[in-house]
Design a protein around this motif. Structure first.
Motif, PDB file in Angstrom:
ATOM      1  N   SER A 198      22.795  14.499   8.997  1.00 36.86           N
ATOM      2  CA  SER A 198      22.129  14.493   7.691  1.00 36.86           C
ATOM      3  C   SER A 198      20.632  14.479   7.937  1.00 36.86           C
ATOM      4  O   SER A 198      20.158  14.026   8.984  1.00 36.86           O
ATOM      5  N   HIS A 199      19.880  14.992   6.991  1.00 39.50           N
ATOM      6  CA  HIS A 199      18.431  15.058   7.167  1.00 39.50           C
ATOM      7  C   HIS A 199      17.718  14.519   5.935  1.00 39.50           C
ATOM      8  O   HIS A 199      18.273  14.484   4.835  1.00 39.50           O
ATOM      9  N   GLY A 200      16.464  14.112   6.140  1.00 38.61           N
ATOM     10  CA  GLY A 200      15.642  13.618   5.050  1.00 38.61           C
ATOM     11  C   GLY A 200      14.687  14.675   4.550  1.00 38.61           C
ATOM     12  O   GLY A 200      14.658  15.808   5.043  1.00 38.61           O
ATOM     13  N   GLN A 201      13.865  14.299   3.570  1.00 37.54           N
ATOM     14  CA  GLN A 201      12.854  15.204   3.050  1.00 37.54           C
ATOM     15  C   GLN A 201      11.707  15.307   4.052  1.00 37.54           C
ATOM     16  O   GLN A 201      11.579  14.507   4.970  1.00 37.54           O
ATOM     17  N   GLN A 202      10.838  16.280   3.863  1.00 38.58           N
ATOM     18  CA  GLN A 202       9.757  16.512   4.812  1.00 38.58           C
ATOM     19  C   GLN A 202       8.405  16.085   4.234  1.00 38.58           C
ATOM     20  O   GLN A 202       8.207  16.048   3.017  1.00 38.58           O
ATOM     21  N   LEU A 203       7.493  15.756   5.152  1.00 34.48           N
ATOM     22  CA  LEU A 203       6.115  15.463   4.797  1.00 34.48           C
ATOM     23  C   LEU A 203       5.200  16.327   5.651  1.00 34.48           C
ATOM     24  O   LEU A 203       5.483  16.601   6.822  1.00 34.48           O
ATOM     25  N   SER A 204       4.081  16.714   5.081  1.00 34.51           N
ATOM     26  CA  SER A 204       3.103  17.508   5.811  1.00 34.51           C
ATOM     27  C   SER A 204       2.418  16.657   6.874  1.00 34.51           C
ATOM     28  O   SER A 204       2.131  15.473   6.663  1.00 34.51           O
TER      29      SER A 204
ATOM     30  N   GLU B 251       0.802  -1.213   0.000  1.00 31.89           N
ATOM     31  CA  GLU B 251       0.000   0.000   0.000  1.00 31.89           C
ATOM     32  C   GLU B 251       0.841   1.272   0.000  1.00 31.89           C
ATOM     33  O   GLU B 251       0.363   2.315  -0.408  1.00 31.89           O
ATOM     34  N   TRP B 252       2.070   1.222   0.479  1.00 34.82           N
ATOM     35  CA  TRP B 252       2.880   2.431   0.582  1.00 34.82           C
ATOM     36  C   TRP B 252       3.227   2.977  -0.800  1.00 34.82           C
ATOM     37  O   TRP B 252       3.626   2.242  -1.697  1.00 34.82           O
ATOM     38  N   ARG B 253       3.103   4.293  -0.944  1.00 38.63           N
ATOM     39  CA  ARG B 253       3.407   4.969  -2.201  1.00 38.63           C
ATOM     40  C   ARG B 253       4.632   5.852  -1.994  1.00 38.63           C
ATOM     41  O   ARG B 253       4.630   6.757  -1.156  1.00 38.63           O
ATOM     42  N   THR B 254       5.694   5.587  -2.746  1.00 33.99           N
ATOM     43  CA  THR B 254       6.948   6.330  -2.604  1.00 33.99           C
ATOM     44  C   THR B 254       6.909   7.586  -3.455  1.00 33.99           C
ATOM     45  O   THR B 254       6.654   7.536  -4.663  1.00 33.99           O
ATOM     46  N   LEU B 255       7.180   8.718  -2.804  1.00 35.45           N
ATOM     47  CA  LEU B 255       7.214   9.992  -3.516  1.00 35.45           C
ATOM     48  C   LEU B 255       8.645  10.306  -3.942  1.00 35.45           C
ATOM     49  O   LEU B 255       9.582  10.113  -3.168  1.00 35.45           O
TER      50      LEU B 255
ATOM     51  N   ASP C 275       5.018  18.174  -0.005  1.00 34.45           N
ATOM     52  CA  ASP C 275       5.596  16.900   0.403  1.00 34.45           C
ATOM     53  C   ASP C 275       6.866  16.605  -0.387  1.00 34.45           C
ATOM     54  O   ASP C 275       6.987  16.962  -1.568  1.00 34.45           O
ATOM     55  N   ALA C 276       7.804  15.919   0.269  1.00 32.88           N
ATOM     56  CA  ALA C 276       9.047  15.445  -0.349  1.00 32.88           C
ATOM     57  C   ALA C 276      10.015  16.565  -0.700  1.00 32.88           C
ATOM     58  O   ALA C 276      10.957  16.350  -1.463  1.00 32.88           O
ATOM     59  N   THR C 277       9.822  17.754  -0.139  1.00 32.78           N
ATOM     60  CA  THR C 277      10.774  18.847  -0.351  1.00 32.78           C
ATOM     61  C   THR C 277      11.794  18.889   0.779  1.00 32.78           C
ATOM     62  O   THR C 277      11.601  18.281   1.834  1.00 32.78           O
ATOM     63  N   ASP C 278      12.872  19.638   0.556  1.00 30.48           N
ATOM     64  CA  ASP C 278      13.948  19.751   1.540  1.00 30.48           C
ATOM     65  C   ASP C 278      13.546  20.765   2.615  1.00 30.48           C
ATOM     66  O   ASP C 278      13.197  21.907   2.288  1.00 30.48           O
ATOM     67  N   PRO C 279      13.596  20.392   3.896  1.00 30.85           N
ATOM     68  CA  PRO C 279      13.180  21.326   4.949  1.00 30.85           C
ATOM     69  C   PRO C 279      14.097  22.551   5.065  1.00 30.85           C
ATOM     70  O   PRO C 279      13.637  23.617   5.486  1.00 30.85           O
ATOM     71  N   ILE C 280      15.354  22.402   4.702  1.00 30.12           N
ATOM     72  CA  ILE C 280      16.270  23.540   4.787  1.00 30.12           C
ATOM     73  C   ILE C 280      15.980  24.522   3.651  1.00 30.12           C
ATOM     74  O   ILE C 280      15.879  25.741   3.858  1.00 30.12           O
TER      75      ILE C 280
ATOM     76  N   ASP D 145      -2.182   8.115   4.685  1.00 30.52           N
ATOM     77  CA  ASP D 145      -2.368   7.919   3.244  1.00 30.52           C
ATOM     78  C   ASP D 145      -1.258   7.069   2.629  1.00 30.52           C
ATOM     79  O   ASP D 145      -1.104   7.031   1.418  1.00 30.52           O
ATOM     80  N   HIS D 146      -0.473   6.396   3.497  1.00 29.04           N
ATOM     81  CA  HIS D 146       0.549   5.449   3.066  1.00 29.04           C
ATOM     82  C   HIS D 146       1.543   6.077   2.085  1.00 29.04           C
ATOM     83  O   HIS D 146       1.823   5.530   1.019  1.00 29.04           O
ATOM     84  N   VAL D 147       2.061   7.221   2.487  1.00 24.02           N
ATOM     85  CA  VAL D 147       3.041   7.940   1.672  1.00 24.02           C
ATOM     86  C   VAL D 147       4.402   7.851   2.352  1.00 24.02           C
ATOM     87  O   VAL D 147       4.507   7.986   3.576  1.00 24.02           O
TER      88      VAL D 147
END
Length: 310
Positions: free
Chosen positions: A277-283, A175-179, A191-196, A262-264
């Motif tokens: 190091s940091h990852g992308q952000q999700l709302s 069910e997971w959807r990769t952005l 979604d999936a943008t860089d927080p910095i 929403d399985h994102v």
């Protein structure tokens, strides 16, 4: 719910752990990969859960499964009176009989016995051979049916749980959807943008960033690498993962940010000289977010660390 004993103690602790994290059974099922009914049974104490269910239950809530092993082992022996025989852990006689192949010898013996009873007249040889062959087939079929029935009823709960868990785990994973990683654009952070880059986690607003959860992260050899943090910016209403530790070219850090509602999921990785190091952000407007991370080195892949969902 049983009132006392090791099984009740385990069930009570599991329920308190979930309640303390404020996680529903449905949300926990999405993390752990088991159905809500299986997890509910584990924390009700109606029967002792399997180790796989227990470990997935507590790990999904940020606990080290090894710390729960002795409590789980005590729960397995609960309800068995002293001196009473324990349920067999070896295959049932019917199962062993089938696995050994002795059922075939038994069928042949029965057929041979039928051949040895009386001497048929020449005119009835062909008909009698057909009857004996049919008898042999019926014997084999009956034996197979009996063994299959025995296997089906020997451990119905365990078989049903494994089947349900396998279906649930497969469904959850599928069910997971990769952005894909997205570029920052003017306006509310996507979604999936860089927080910095979006300013949600930039140095000038770092004082506004909240750490919702923090868990240890280890190397493949079990040694400590650093910490995995679930970071949140209330103004942006976004969350992301931050890994603190001695990064270098031989240590690639993989970070996944997941939103169960929403399985994102969005993933990223980094290898190079850095202290973090940091990852992308999700709302988080639609629901809670949690992060996972692991370290990959030439020696292999380390255990996956996971935060709570917030």
């Amino acid at each position: 719910m049983i009132s006392d004993g090791p099984r009740a103690d385990l069930a009570c602790r599991l329920r308190k752990l979930r309640d303390g994290e404020g996680v529903t059974l449905r949300a926990l099922a999405q993390r752990a990969g088991y159905s809500p009914a299986t997890l509910s049974a584990a924390e009700s104490g109606r029967r002792a859960p399997t180790w796989e269910v227990t470990a997935s239950f507590v790990q999904a809530l940020g606990q080290d499964p090894l710390l729960w092993r002795s409590l789980w082992e005590a729960a397995q022996s609960d309800g068995v009176p002293s001196g009473s025989p324990r349920p067999p852990t070896t295959p049932s006689p019917d199962a062993s009989f089938l696995a050994s192949g002795d059922w075939l010898g038994a069928a042949v013996a029965v057929s041979a016995s039928a051949d040895s009873i009386g001497q048929p007249s020449p005119g009835f040889v062909s008909a009698r051979r057909r009857r004996i062959t049919l008898t042999s087939i019926e014997v084999v079929a009956a034996l197979l049916a009996a063994v299959a029935t025995s296997l089906a009823v020997s451990h119905p709960d365990a078989a049903a749980e494994r089947s349900s868990s396998a279906r649930q785990e497969g469904a959850v994973r599928n069910e997971w959807r990769t952005l894909p990683e997205a570029r920052s654009t003017p306006g509310p952070p996507a979604d999936a943008t860089d927080p910095i880059e979006t300013g949600c986690g930039s140095p000038n607003v770092v004082a506004q960033v909240i750490t919702f959860d923090e868990v240890p992260l280890r190397l493949p050899n079990g040694m400590d690498f650093g910490r995995l943090l679930l970071r949140h910016q209330p103004g942006c209403r976004t969350s992301w993962g931050l890994v603190k530790g001695p990064h270098n070219a031989q240590r690639r850090v993989h970070i996944s940010v997941l939103r169960p509602v929403d399985h994102v999921v969005v993933t990223s990785s980094f290898a190079g000289q850095s202290v973090d190091s940091h990852g992308q952000q999700l709302s988080t407007a639609a629901g809670c977010v949690y992060v996972e991370a692991f370290v990959e080195t030439p020696e292999g892949r380390g255990l996956t660390a996971r935060t709570r969902c917030a």
